[in-house]
Design an enzyme around this catalytic site. Structure first.
Site, PDB file in Angstrom:
ATOM      1  N   ALA A 214       0.831  -1.210   0.000  1.00 15.03           N
ATOM      2  CA  ALA A 214       0.000   0.000   0.000  1.00 15.03           C
ATOM      3  C   ALA A 214       0.861   1.255   0.000  1.00 15.03           C
ATOM      4  O   ALA A 214       0.537   2.241  -0.675  1.00 15.03           O
ATOM      5  CB  ALA A 214      -0.928  -0.008   1.211  1.00 15.03           C
ATOM      6  N   TYR A 215       1.963   1.225   0.740  1.00 16.42           N
ATOM      7  CA  TYR A 215       2.871   2.377   0.779  1.00 16.42           C
ATOM      8  C   TYR A 215       3.481   2.624  -0.597  1.00 16.42           C
ATOM      9  O   TYR A 215       3.510   3.758  -1.088  1.00 16.42           O
ATOM     10  CB  TYR A 215       3.959   2.121   1.820  1.00 16.42           C
ATOM     11  CG  TYR A 215       4.993   3.219   1.928  1.00 16.42           C
ATOM     12  CD1 TYR A 215       4.649   4.466   2.428  1.00 16.42           C
ATOM     13  CD2 TYR A 215       6.309   2.999   1.545  1.00 16.42           C
ATOM     14  CE1 TYR A 215       5.587   5.484   2.534  1.00 16.42           C
ATOM     15  CE2 TYR A 215       7.260   3.999   1.652  1.00 16.42           C
ATOM     16  CZ  TYR A 215       6.903   5.238   2.148  1.00 16.42           C
ATOM     17  OH  TYR A 215       7.847   6.244   2.248  1.00 16.42           O
ATOM     18  N   VAL A 216       3.948   1.547  -1.233  1.00 18.51           N
ATOM     19  CA  VAL A 216       4.541   1.688  -2.563  1.00 18.51           C
ATOM     20  C   VAL A 216       3.501   2.174  -3.570  1.00 18.51           C
ATOM     21  O   VAL A 216       3.817   2.986  -4.460  1.00 18.51           O
ATOM     22  CB  VAL A 216       5.173   0.359  -3.006  1.00 18.51           C
ATOM     23  CG1 VAL A 216       5.445   0.353  -4.510  1.00 18.51           C
ATOM     24  CG2 VAL A 216       6.484   0.115  -2.259  1.00 18.51           C
TER      25      VAL A 216
ATOM     26  N   SER B 155       1.129   4.203  -2.993  1.00 19.06           N
ATOM     27  CA  SER B 155       0.994   5.649  -2.802  1.00 19.06           C
ATOM     28  C   SER B 155       2.189   6.397  -3.379  1.00 19.06           C
ATOM     29  O   SER B 155       2.040   7.477  -3.955  1.00 19.06           O
ATOM     30  CB  SER B 155       0.804   5.984  -1.315  1.00 19.06           C
ATOM     31  OG  SER B 155       1.999   5.838  -0.561  1.00 19.06           O
ATOM     32  N   LYS B 156       3.365   5.824  -3.243  1.00 18.07           N
ATOM     33  CA  LYS B 156       4.559   6.502  -3.742  1.00 18.07           C
ATOM     34  C   LYS B 156       4.701   6.377  -5.262  1.00 18.07           C
ATOM     35  O   LYS B 156       5.261   7.267  -5.921  1.00 18.07           O
ATOM     36  CB  LYS B 156       5.800   5.954  -3.032  1.00 18.07           C
ATOM     37  CG  LYS B 156       5.878   6.353  -1.562  1.00 18.07           C
ATOM     38  CD  LYS B 156       5.851   7.867  -1.395  1.00 18.07           C
ATOM     39  CE  LYS B 156       6.129   8.301   0.026  1.00 18.07           C
ATOM     40  NZ  LYS B 156       6.157   9.770   0.176  1.00 18.07           N
TER      41      LYS B 156
END
Length: 247
Positions: free
Chosen positions: A155-157, A159-160
């Site tokens: 999920a973090y990736v 977003s990035k």
């Protein structure tokens, strides 16, 4: 009252009281920038950084607000302009990282990262696109994990990866404005955001992953930002990987 920096250049650093953000603020002040130190919730920490800069003869103010709130960030841009006469550089270090396998991720965490990392980047990039002076720079933050694809970072990736898309397209949309738009993608860096929730074995393993066999330090990332904020006028529409050779 307007104040002037030694170079006449002004930067607004979102997340400027955090680990990488604070290092970026200090590095830009070394280069003669007047700096607006943005905070989301800890005004006292930002004010302490401002006081430290002032004590060394630098120029800084603290500005607050949720990066995803366009009204709050417009006020931060306006306060910076009122204090220093304009803005040349926007550095968007503000972000959150919540880790979980995709199969078990709490979707509320996905929404939180979407709001801060994607909407927040979009809001401040939009404001910067309309307010930065010619010769300026917009510098967003991605992550090297877009390449390394570590489990738990899905999920973090996501977003990035969105941040990278925003960055690369905005660089092309600002044709003719003399404003560069780039993203910095740090590798494992010794900040609370990275270290929190990791055991010693994981940290030790990651510190040996890059050929330079150490974790990055916030100052390493700040050097890359300073390059993009200053002399790197021919670097535009790029993602710069500051990761010691990890990927």
């Amino acid at each position: 009252m307007n104040r002037t920096s030694s170079t006449g250049r002004v930067a607004l650093v979102t997340g400027g009281s955090g680990g990488i953000g604070k290092a970026v603020v200090e590095r830009l002040v070394e280069d003669g920038f007047a700096v607006a130190v943005h905070y989301a919730g800890n005004a006292a920490k930002a004010e302490a950084i401002v006081a430290e800069i002032a004590g060394k003869g630098g120029q800084a103010i603290a500005v607050g607000g949720d990066v995803a709130d366009e009204a709050a960030m417009a006020a931060a841009f306006e306060a910076t302009t009122a204090a220093f006469g304009g803005i040349d550089v926007l550095v968007n270090t503000a972000g959150i990282m919540l880790l979980s396998p995709i199969a078990t991720l709490d979707l509320a965490d996905l929404d939180r990262m979407h709001r801060t990392n994607i909407r927040g980047t979009f809001v401040v990039s939009q404001l910067a696109a309309n307010r930065l002076r010619a010769g300026g720079a917009i510098i967003n933050f991605s992550t090297t994990v877009t390449k390394t694809s570590f489990p738990g970072y899905g999920a973090y990736v996501a977003s990035k990866a969105a941040v990278e898309g925003i960055t690369l397209i905005l660089a092309r949309e600002l044709r003719g404005r003399d404003i560069t738009v780039n993203a910095v993608a740090p590798g494992p860096t010794a900040t609370p955001l990275f270290l929190d929730g990791k055991d010693e074995a994981t940290i030790a393993s990651l510190s040996k992953a890059a050929p330079l066999e150490r974790l990055g330090q916030p100052e390493d990332i700040a050097e890359t930002v300073a390059f993009l904020a200053g002399p790197a006028r021919w670097v535009n529409g790029q993602v710069i990987y500051a990761n010691g050779g990890l990927a």
